[in-house]
Design a protein around this motif. Sequence first.
Motif, PDB file in Angstrom:
ATOM      1  N   PRO A 159       7.460  -1.963  -2.720  1.00  0.00           N
ATOM      2  CA  PRO A 159       6.467  -0.910  -2.952  1.00  0.00           C
ATOM      3  C   PRO A 159       5.513  -1.294  -4.075  1.00  0.00           C
ATOM      4  O   PRO A 159       5.850  -2.102  -4.951  1.00  0.00           O
ATOM      5  CB  PRO A 159       7.327   0.295  -3.357  1.00  0.00           C
ATOM      6  CG  PRO A 159       8.554  -0.316  -3.969  1.00  0.00           C
ATOM      7  CD  PRO A 159       8.814  -1.552  -3.160  1.00  0.00           C
ATOM      8  N   ALA A 160       4.341  -0.700  -4.047  1.00  0.00           N
ATOM      9  CA  ALA A 160       3.365  -0.949  -5.108  1.00  0.00           C
ATOM     10  C   ALA A 160       3.756  -0.221  -6.388  1.00  0.00           C
ATOM     11  O   ALA A 160       3.384  -0.643  -7.484  1.00  0.00           O
ATOM     12  CB  ALA A 160       1.986  -0.504  -4.654  1.00  0.00           C
ATOM     13  N   GLY A 161       4.488   0.885  -6.247  1.00  0.00           N
ATOM     14  CA  GLY A 161       4.872   1.665  -7.420  1.00  0.00           C
ATOM     15  C   GLY A 161       6.036   2.577  -7.112  1.00  0.00           C
ATOM     16  O   GLY A 161       6.379   2.814  -5.951  1.00  0.00           O
ATOM     17  N   THR A 188       0.825  -1.214   0.000  1.00  0.00           N
ATOM     18  CA  THR A 188       0.000   0.000   0.000  1.00  0.00           C
ATOM     19  C   THR A 188       0.852   1.254   0.000  1.00  0.00           C
ATOM     20  O   THR A 188       0.345   2.331   0.279  1.00  0.00           O
ATOM     21  CB  THR A 188      -0.926   0.016   1.233  1.00  0.00           C
ATOM     22  OG1 THR A 188      -0.116  -0.050   2.418  1.00  0.00           O
ATOM     23  CG2 THR A 188      -1.896  -1.143   1.198  1.00  0.00           C
ATOM     24  N   HIS A 189       2.149   1.124  -0.308  1.00  0.00           N
ATOM     25  CA  HIS A 189       2.967   2.335  -0.343  1.00  0.00           C
ATOM     26  C   HIS A 189       3.652   2.503  -1.692  1.00  0.00           C
ATOM     27  O   HIS A 189       3.931   1.549  -2.404  1.00  0.00           O
ATOM     28  CB  HIS A 189       3.979   2.358   0.817  1.00  0.00           C
ATOM     29  CG  HIS A 189       5.192   1.518   0.603  1.00  0.00           C
ATOM     30  ND1 HIS A 189       5.308   0.230   1.068  1.00  0.00           N
ATOM     31  CD2 HIS A 189       6.379   1.796  -0.022  1.00  0.00           C
ATOM     32  CE1 HIS A 189       6.485  -0.259   0.749  1.00  0.00           C
ATOM     33  NE2 HIS A 189       7.157   0.664   0.091  1.00  0.00           N
ATOM     34  N   VAL A 190       3.881   3.762  -2.012  1.00  0.00           N
ATOM     35  CA  VAL A 190       4.538   4.156  -3.260  1.00  0.00           C
ATOM     36  C   VAL A 190       5.788   4.954  -2.907  1.00  0.00           C
ATOM     37  O   VAL A 190       5.734   5.869  -2.074  1.00  0.00           O
ATOM     38  CB  VAL A 190       3.598   5.013  -4.137  1.00  0.00           C
ATOM     39  CG1 VAL A 190       4.361   5.667  -5.291  1.00  0.00           C
ATOM     40  CG2 VAL A 190       2.458   4.160  -4.665  1.00  0.00           C
ATOM     41  N   GLY A 230      -5.873   4.973  -1.287  1.00  0.00           N
ATOM     42  CA  GLY A 230      -5.410   4.038  -0.269  1.00  0.00           C
ATOM     43  C   GLY A 230      -3.915   3.792  -0.248  1.00  0.00           C
ATOM     44  O   GLY A 230      -3.454   2.848   0.397  1.00  0.00           O
ATOM     45  N   TYR A 231      -3.151   4.651  -0.911  1.00  0.00           N
ATOM     46  CA  TYR A 231      -1.698   4.470  -0.951  1.00  0.00           C
ATOM     47  C   TYR A 231      -0.989   5.521  -0.098  1.00  0.00           C
ATOM     48  O   TYR A 231      -1.376   6.682  -0.066  1.00  0.00           O
ATOM     49  CB  TYR A 231      -1.187   4.560  -2.386  1.00  0.00           C
ATOM     50  CG  TYR A 231      -1.584   3.380  -3.239  1.00  0.00           C
ATOM     51  CD1 TYR A 231      -0.840   2.202  -3.212  1.00  0.00           C
ATOM     52  CD2 TYR A 231      -2.713   3.445  -4.050  1.00  0.00           C
ATOM     53  CE1 TYR A 231      -1.214   1.114  -3.990  1.00  0.00           C
ATOM     54  CE2 TYR A 231      -3.100   2.363  -4.832  1.00  0.00           C
ATOM     55  CZ  TYR A 231      -2.339   1.199  -4.791  1.00  0.00           C
ATOM     56  OH  TYR A 231      -2.720   0.119  -5.554  1.00  0.00           O
ATOM     57  N   GLN A 232       0.061   5.064   0.575  1.00  0.00           N
ATOM     58  CA  GLN A 232       0.938   5.958   1.319  1.00  0.00           C
ATOM     59  C   GLN A 232       2.152   6.297   0.452  1.00  0.00           C
ATOM     60  O   GLN A 232       2.599   5.485  -0.342  1.00  0.00           O
ATOM     61  CB  GLN A 232       1.407   5.293   2.609  1.00  0.00           C
ATOM     62  CG  GLN A 232       0.293   4.958   3.573  1.00  0.00           C
ATOM     63  CD  GLN A 232       0.806   4.146   4.755  1.00  0.00           C
ATOM     64  OE1 GLN A 232       1.619   3.255   4.597  1.00  0.00           O
ATOM     65  NE2 GLN A 232       0.324   4.481   5.943  1.00  0.00           N
TER      66      GLN A 232
END
Length: 341
Positions: A128-130, A72-74, A101-103
Amino acid sequence: MTSAPLRSRATGRVTLSDVAQAAGVSPITVSRALRGERAVAPDLVERVQAAARTLGYVPDPAARALASQRSTHVTVLIPMLSNALFVDVFEAVQRSLRPAGYQTLMGVTHYNLDEEELLLREQLLQRPAGLLVTGLERTDAARALIAQSGVPCVHLMELTCATGVYSVGFSQLEAGAAMTAHLLAQGRRRIAFAAAQLDARTLQRLDGWRREMGAAGLHDAALEWLNPAPSSMALGAQMFAQIMREQPDVDGIFFCNDDLAQGALLAALRLGLAVPQRVAVAGFNDLTGSDQMLPPLTTVRTPRADMGTAAARMLLALMNGEPVASPCVDLGYELVVRASS
């Protein structure tokens, strides 16, 4: 007397099970309630949230990522925090990602390619998601890390048509050329280019200046004032005084950013040199205060907030497996002509 909060014996942290016990529900209900799933009854959501507040429960993002196999984090890598340009970009990114919903986790590279590579290695260990990275210049190892990670990545501030690479920005070269063309159109002939930091984007603006000056038959390498030191108003004042002292025939100075140009305008006031009558002064980025200088500063307005928003939206699409209309989004720039030129 209030009882002490329940805590995990191993870590001392309040756990999801502790919240479930306090709320009188199952751990899965707590998880769903805190994620905002609609299937959970409103009264249960309220009870779970109240228990979580009372116990001081903080979700563990690493555990959540392992359980859901989705982070859930970028990670956002920017060169400097002292430059308002990158602060504006980061704030726009965060405003776009948080509702989804991303930190956002920030890393500062200090314009150092090796430092950026190290930050990438550290951040990719956190799955990380991105990724959002600044510019296109980096070490071969850093490029390989991004490519091999499988993590969606969007590049900010610059543009590329390379296959499989996503970018949002504008042409630094064309923006530099446009400012130079403006100064030439005002009748300026001895136009210096003054730059600090000397990162890739600054050098692209220099290339734009060189192109226009060369096309006009006016390019002179002696008009290039390049200083690798960090950019600041103080350095801009020093560079202005030195240029006017050593090359008094200069009738225009294009500074690579507004920090330098603002310092130059203050130096011109102290030295009693009229702007633009004696020498035109121009900057880049249209930072806060440029329109309040004496005289107001001519500059290039860059779409930093729009860049952050567009890059975040592109990254959201990539993270969700959705199609991206264009992998290369050119947001352009605006020449802002004020009284300094």
